[in-house]
Scaffold this active site. Structure first.
Site, PDB file in Angstrom:
ATOM      1  N   THR A  77       0.836  -1.212   0.000  1.00  0.00           N
ATOM      2  CA  THR A  77       0.000   0.000   0.000  1.00  0.00           C
ATOM      3  C   THR A  77       0.862   1.250   0.000  1.00  0.00           C
ATOM      4  OG1 THR A  77      -1.772   1.211   1.143  1.00  0.00           O
ATOM      5  CG2 THR A  77      -0.222   0.062   2.550  1.00  0.00           C
ATOM      6  N   LYS A 110      -3.491   3.731   6.164  1.00  0.00           N
ATOM      7  CA  LYS A 110      -3.812   2.296   6.223  1.00  0.00           C
ATOM      8  C   LYS A 110      -2.666   1.553   6.896  1.00  0.00           C
ATOM      9  CE  LYS A 110      -6.253   1.291   1.851  1.00  0.00           C
ATOM     10  NZ  LYS A 110      -6.042   0.552   0.591  1.00  0.00           N
ATOM     11  N   ASP A 139      -7.569  -3.671  -0.265  1.00  0.00           N
ATOM     12  CA  ASP A 139      -8.395  -2.807  -1.115  1.00  0.00           C
ATOM     13  C   ASP A 139      -9.678  -2.567  -0.345  1.00  0.00           C
ATOM     14  OD1 ASP A 139      -7.994  -1.474  -3.719  1.00  0.00           O
ATOM     15  OD2 ASP A 139     -10.024  -2.205  -4.047  1.00  0.00           O
ATOM     16  N   LYS A 144     -11.807   2.799  16.513  1.00  0.00           N
ATOM     17  CA  LYS A 144     -11.823   2.405  15.100  1.00  0.00           C
ATOM     18  C   LYS A 144     -11.096   1.072  14.892  1.00  0.00           C
ATOM     19  CE  LYS A 144     -10.834   3.638  10.380  1.00  0.00           C
ATOM     20  NZ  LYS A 144     -10.087   4.412   9.408  1.00  0.00           N
ATOM     21  N   ARG A 187     -11.387  -2.857   8.462  1.00  0.00           N
ATOM     22  CA  ARG A 187      -9.973  -3.283   8.417  1.00  0.00           C
ATOM     23  C   ARG A 187      -9.668  -4.183   9.618  1.00  0.00           C
ATOM     24  NH1 ARG A 187      -8.569   1.267   7.057  1.00  0.00           N
ATOM     25  NH2 ARG A 187      -8.650   0.699   4.859  1.00  0.00           N
TER      26      ARG A 187
HETATM   27  P1  ITT Z   1      -3.433   1.670  -1.816  1.00  0.00           P
HETATM   28  O1  ITT Z   1      -4.191   1.208  -3.040  1.00  0.00           O
HETATM   29  O2  ITT Z   1      -2.035   2.088  -2.087  1.00  0.00           O
HETATM   30  O3  ITT Z   1      -3.538   0.668  -0.678  1.00  0.00           O
HETATM   31  P2  ITT Z   1      -5.538   3.710  -1.654  1.00  0.00           P
HETATM   32  O4  ITT Z   1      -5.832   4.828  -0.694  1.00  0.00           O
HETATM   33  O5  ITT Z   1      -5.513   4.033  -3.133  1.00  0.00           O
HETATM   34  O6  ITT Z   1      -4.145   3.011  -1.218  1.00  0.00           O
HETATM   35  P3  ITT Z   1      -7.800   1.963  -2.105  1.00  0.00           P
HETATM   36  O7  ITT Z   1      -7.610   1.940  -3.566  1.00  0.00           O
HETATM   37  O8  ITT Z   1      -8.101   0.673  -1.373  1.00  0.00           O
HETATM   38  O9  ITT Z   1      -6.530   2.536  -1.341  1.00  0.00           O
HETATM   39  O10 ITT Z   1      -8.917   3.040  -1.782  1.00  0.00           O
HETATM   40  C1  ITT Z   1      -9.507   3.045  -0.549  1.00  0.00           C
HETATM   41  C2  ITT Z   1     -10.156   4.408  -0.325  1.00  0.00           C
HETATM   42  O11 ITT Z   1     -11.358   4.180   0.431  1.00  0.00           O
HETATM   43  C3  ITT Z   1      -9.263   5.278   0.557  1.00  0.00           C
HETATM   44  O12 ITT Z   1      -8.393   6.071  -0.190  1.00  0.00           O
HETATM   45  C4  ITT Z   1     -10.303   6.075   1.334  1.00  0.00           C
HETATM   46  O13 ITT Z   1     -10.762   7.153   0.552  1.00  0.00           O
HETATM   47  C5  ITT Z   1     -11.430   5.065   1.508  1.00  0.00           C
HETATM   48  N1  ITT Z   1     -11.256   4.306   2.756  1.00  0.00           N
HETATM   49  C6  ITT Z   1     -10.864   3.004   2.892  1.00  0.00           C
HETATM   50  N2  ITT Z   1     -10.757   2.665   4.181  1.00  0.00           N
HETATM   51  C7  ITT Z   1     -11.071   3.772   4.880  1.00  0.00           C
HETATM   52  C8  ITT Z   1     -11.129   4.068   6.258  1.00  0.00           C
HETATM   53  O14 ITT Z   1     -10.793   3.173   7.162  1.00  0.00           O
HETATM   54  N3  ITT Z   1     -11.492   5.290   6.623  1.00  0.00           N
HETATM   55  C9  ITT Z   1     -11.816   6.228   5.709  1.00  0.00           C
HETATM   56  N4  ITT Z   1     -11.779   6.047   4.403  1.00  0.00           N
HETATM   57  C10 ITT Z   1     -11.405   4.817   3.971  1.00  0.00           C
END
Ligand code: ITT
Length: 196
Positions: free
Chosen positions: A14, A19, A74, A175, A181
């Site tokens: 990631t 995250k 993801d 959280k 997660r």
């Molecule tokens: P990686 O792909 O590098 O892991 P990313 O931020 O692009 O990072 P994703 O494609 O999985 O990750 O997109 C997930 C999005 O969903 C993230 O950027 C947030 O906008 C939202 N999201 C996921 N988990 C969240 C959380 O725990 N709290 C708030 N928003 C979250």
């Protein structure tokens, strides 16, 4: 808590620092989590149609690159009144967190139904074609206005079921106990413990 030298190393696929912090907090006592971006700067493209496809693509990519066990997350926010939007496009729904939240609240402005769910799919890739997936969900409501300073992404507008405050107001201790997660990672922990 395992002694550091005995902890298996996992490469975390990631670029999202928030995250990574949450993941390390939940499984960092069991495995040594090494973030891919501390080793090299690379943006893995996401072209899947589901969280599982994207997570698998990220984990396999990193496994092929490093030849070491890799873990990908993801995740996204699925809003009932918007037919599941932003869903797998959660990260691409706007140019920054503020923009993404503003778009979400605007699209929900005339909607009574504020039901939503955060979902996460983790894929652990440990060999060519060898992987395990772990899913987690946290249901709740979208608030009318953003509130709170903790967390990231949509946390200021997500009120988990059973609470009156947003994730961003509740803070990391709560959280990391109830989030999508945390739920997925508890399953991953169990799996890892069985392998050790
Ligand atoms: P990686 O792909 O590098 O892991 P990313 O931020 O692009 O990072 P994703 O494609 O999985 O990750 O997109 C997930 C999005 O969903 C993230 O950027 C947030 O906008 C939202 N999201 C996921 N988990 C969240 C959380 O725990 N709290 C708030 N928003 C979250």
């Amino acid at each position: 808590m395992r002694e550091e030298a005995l902890r298996p190393r996992i490469i975390l696929a990631t670029r999202n620092q928030h995250k990574a912090v949450e993941i390390k907090k939940i499984i960092g006592d069991l495995v040594t989590v090494q973030q891919l971006n501390d080793l090299l700067n690379i943006d893995i493209p996401e072209c899947g149609r589901t969280l599982l496809e994207n997570s698998l693509a990220k984990a396999e990519f990193v496994y092929r690159l490093r030849g070491e066990p890799a873990l990908a997350d993801d995740s996204g926010l699925f809003v009932e009144a918007l037919d599941g939007e932003p869903g797998i496009f959660s990260a691409r729904y706007g140019k920054d967190d503020e923009g993404r939240i503003a778009r979400l609240l605007k699209n929900l402005a005339d909607k009574k139904n504020r039901n939503a769910a955060f979902r996460a799919v983790f894929v652990y890739c440990f060999g060519h074609g060898k992987y395990k997936a772990f899913e987690g969900e946290c249901v709740g409501q979208i608030s009318n206005v953003p509130k709170g300073e903790h967390g990231f992404g949509y946390d200021p507008v997500f009120i988990p079921k059973g609470y009156k405050k947003t994730f961003a107001e509740l803070g990391p201790a709560t959280k990391n106990r109830i989030s999508h997660r945390a739920r997925a990672l508890r399953k991953f922990r169990k799996y890892l413990e069985q392998q050790m």
